[in-house]
Scaffold this motif. Structure first.
Motif, mmCIF file in Angstrom:
data_model
loop_
_atom_site.group_PDB
_atom_site.id
_atom_site.type_symbol
_atom_site.label_atom_id
_atom_site.label_comp_id
_atom_site.label_asym_id
_atom_site.label_seq_id
_atom_site.Cartn_x
_atom_site.Cartn_y
_atom_site.Cartn_z
ATOM 1 N N ARG A 163 0.912 16.242 -61.178
ATOM 2 C CA ARG A 163 0.656 15.863 -59.794
ATOM 3 C C ARG A 163 1.914 15.281 -59.132
ATOM 4 N N PRO A 223 3.695 19.047 -56.909
ATOM 5 C CA PRO A 223 2.663 19.010 -55.863
ATOM 6 C C PRO A 223 2.399 20.372 -55.236
ATOM 7 N N THR A 251 -9.206 17.353 -56.406
ATOM 8 C CA THR A 251 -8.145 16.877 -55.524
ATOM 9 C C THR A 251 -6.805 17.461 -55.968
ATOM 10 N N ASP A 252 -5.917 17.679 -55.005
ATOM 11 C CA ASP A 252 -4.564 18.120 -55.313
ATOM 12 C C ASP A 252 -3.558 16.984 -55.078
ATOM 13 N N LYS A 253 -4.075 15.745 -55.004
ATOM 14 C CA LYS A 253 -3.235 14.584 -54.749
ATOM 15 C C LYS A 253 -3.195 13.662 -55.978
ATOM 16 N N TYR A 262 -1.686 3.700 -55.090
ATOM 17 C CA TYR A 262 -1.202 4.888 -54.382
ATOM 18 C C TYR A 262 -2.018 5.186 -53.126
#
Length: 644
Positions: free
Chosen positions: A137, A141, A575-577, A630
């Protein structure tokens, strides 16, 4: 000549080498040592650097404590776990990249306990596999599969006690009684025969050639339902194994993109197919582009690959040119796999064979070391050659995770051999769930840790089960694995003995829960403390000074959300975060001789498990200052260990 007769008559290709023993391929090097594959006595080499006549000498011997064969996620986690315990470890991978089915060559999603019914919420894996996915991650990203290969390489290469050996297949086992003495390997890029000796071996290669050549007992095919009282097994045992798949990735180019299939494409249509076989996306490929086998699936692999290459283009031709999918007009193939992703072949026999009943009845094992919860996802026999049946039966969805015992991860008859991944000791039906890669990675961390203990305790994997099972579980839990129904109980954890624990503020949970031994909230219980805001502090006090040399903190990464690469985010469980709940900045202080002394400060944390190590001190108090996450407004902690 028939295919099987051809194989029996001595084909010496890459597959053929794998079935031949040392006696059939022996040669001798200059010192008279017997070798396999590497006889170069007929090599006519003139080296123009000095006009020398040479004979290549490409036989090397290396010695390790632990050798892990197979560089998929199970093998990576096994090798890293072993190396981090300070033992000399080798990771042998037969490809140029790590990751196995998850690599850029195959691109299968890193599935695990992605969802549990009825709420469809994950119970995500932690430990080394989570650390790896979190690193991706931060570093990747853009979710590039080729870059993911390099994230994996970095993750392995940075370990000081771990040697990575790529482009190398273990093809033979030299034995000493019921122990593997040496793995004989062939590195195709250097034409080198490698003899890798070790005290412990872990076969995470999926097919398990090293284990098979060592004489480890194994089985293939489907068990009869009566053998293990399995509801979803066939009444009569047969040879069917779940097949292999080739994936594709499509891309929208913003303009009409025509497609002409290659000559080897196999015509395809969904007309008459089972309705659950669907074209739902043009970007992620079709896992049901699969061919299985009821015979020797390893021997059949090249035939299956050839068919799949034809089928995958036939499917895309159907999408682009049948007129059924006009919205595909601007899409073109951006990537096409050439390496099939395997689901099943050999299953090696351990002291326990994990079965359907163990999973669906949620059997408790005193030797549990890992967990799973993917559905019983048995793909149909034949795959695309059995279109009338659904591509997978999805027999059962789980409402909670099940346990995987250590006795299923070591060989019944080879003393120093363990397994992790799809080749563990289990039935075909159990495999339909445990085979997903995040679950396999948990097994890898367990066997790698156990292998290091075997070295230190001078025992076998079975000896670990018989004498040191609690120790193995506690080390796994300390290193942020999760074992259902087993809280951490480290003997040298001084935090549990603290007379007082104080929090600057509490938004939810209870600060006393930080010493209950559980590192996540369970389905029916809360096991965390969370502040009301940030900054915040947690402080513990002892009436008498204690000796400490490390403090481990387990923070929140929201295990109820999946973080593997998916590219298509359709709902709240992916999630891609970077998880916003994860701690980014914190510091640790201790009271020494009546004064607070800083022991460590972290400004860019990237893991759930945060470890502060320092020279041993005597202290009457610890203070953890939580500064920043974060993105979340408050900090949540699950467990603190203060170790002497």
């Amino acid at each position: 000549m028939k295919r099987r007769d051809f194989f029996k008559n001595g084909m010496l290709g890459a597959a053929g080498l794998g079935i031949l023993g040392a006696s059939e391929l022996e040669a001798k090097d200059k010192k008279g040592k017997k070798t396999v594959l590497s006889d170069r006595s007929k090599d006519q080499w003139t080296d123009m650097n000095g006009h020398q006549q040479k004979v290549p000498q490409r036989v090397k011997a290396k010695t390790f404590d632990v050798v892990v064969v197979g560089g998929g996620l199970a093998g990576i986690c096994a090798a890293v776990a072993s190396a981090r315990e300070g033992v000399k470890t080798a990771l042998v991978q037969d490809r140029s990249v790590l990751g196995g089915n998850a690599s850029s060559e195959i691109r299968v999603l890193v599935n695990g306990v992605n969802h549990l019914v009825p709420d469809w919420i994950p119970e995500r894996e932690i430990g080394i596999i989570e650390e790896l996915l979190l690193q991706n991650r931060f570093q990747n990203p853009q979710e590039s599969f080729p870059y993911w290969d390099h994230v994996l390489y970095d993750f392995v290469d940075r370990e000081p006690h771990l040697e990575l050996i790529l482009n190398t297949q273990a093809i033979h086992a030299e034995m000493s009684g019921n122990n593997i003495k040496t793995a004989v390997c062939w590195q195709n890029t250097t034409e080198t025969e490698l003899h890798l000796s070790a005290k412990q071996f872990i076969d995470c290669s999926g097919d398990g050639l090293l284990a098979a050549k060592a004489g480890a007992e194994y089985r293939t095919g489907r068990e009869a339902s009566h053998e293990f009282n399995e509801k979803y097994a066939p009444k009569k045992a047969d040879g069917w194994q779940m097949g292999t798949s080739i994936l594709i990735h499509g891309k929208d180019y913003g303009k009409p993109m025509p497609y002409t299939p290659p000559s080897f494409a196999i015509p395809f249509t969904l007309e008459g197919s089972h309705p659950k076989r669907k074209v739902q996306s043009y970007t992620e490929g079709y896992w049901w582009c699969e061919v299985g086998s009821e015979f020797d699936i390893i021997e059949d692999q090249e035939e299956m690959r050839k068919k799949l290459m034809g089928y995958v283009h036939g499917i895309w031709d159907y999408i682009k040119n049948s007129g059924e999918y006009p919205d595909s007009a601007n899409f073109a193939l951006d990537w096409i796999g050439s390496v099939p992703g395997k689901r099943e072949s050999r299953r090696f026999i351990g002291d326990h064979i994990l079965s359907e009943r163990d999973l669906v009845d949620h059997k408790h094992f005193e030797d549990a070391v890992a967990f799973g919860g993917w559905s019983l996802d048995e793909h149909n026999p034949g795959g695309l050659e059995n279109m009338k049946e659904p591509p997978s039966y999805f027999h059962k969805q789980f409402s909670k995770v099940y346990e995987i015992p250590f006795r299923s991860l070591y060989s019944k008859n080879i003393n120093n051999l363990m397994f992790s991944g799809r080749n563990i000791s289990q039935t075909h039906i159990a495999l339909s769930s445990t085979r997903v890669m995040a679950t396999c990675a948990l097994m890898g961390q367990a066997t790698g840790t156990a292998a290091s203990m075997c070295i230190k305790k001078k025992t076998s994997p079975r000896g670990i089960y018989q004498k040191y099972m609690n120790d193995l579980q506690d080390i796994l839990l300390m290193n942020d694995a999760f074992i259902p129904n087993r809280p951490s109980n480290l003997k040298n954890d001084q935090f549990k003995k603290a007379n007082k624990i104080i929090a600057s503020s509490t938004g939810s949970g209870d600060v006393e829960l930080l010493k209950d031994g559980w590192s996540r909230d369970l389905q029916k219980s809360t096991n965390h403390w969370m502040s009301k805001g940030l900054p915040a502090e947690v402080q513990c006090e002892w009436d008498e000074a204690v000796d400490l040399s490390s403090v481990i903190i387990k923070c929140d990464t929201n295990v109820k959300v999946n973080i593997m690469m998916r590219h298509v985010y359709k709902n709240k469980i992916y999630t891609d975060k970077v998880p916003p709940e994860m701690l980014k900045s914190l510091s640790l202080e201790a009271r020494v001789n009546g004064k607070w002394v800083e022991l460590g400060d972290v400004d860019n944390n990237q893991t759930r498990r945060i470890c502060f190590e320092f020279d041993q001190i005597k202290t009457t108090g610890l203070r953890i200052k939580l500064k920043e996450t974060y993105g979340a407004d408050a900090a949540k902690l699950f467990e603190i260990n203060a170790l002497s």
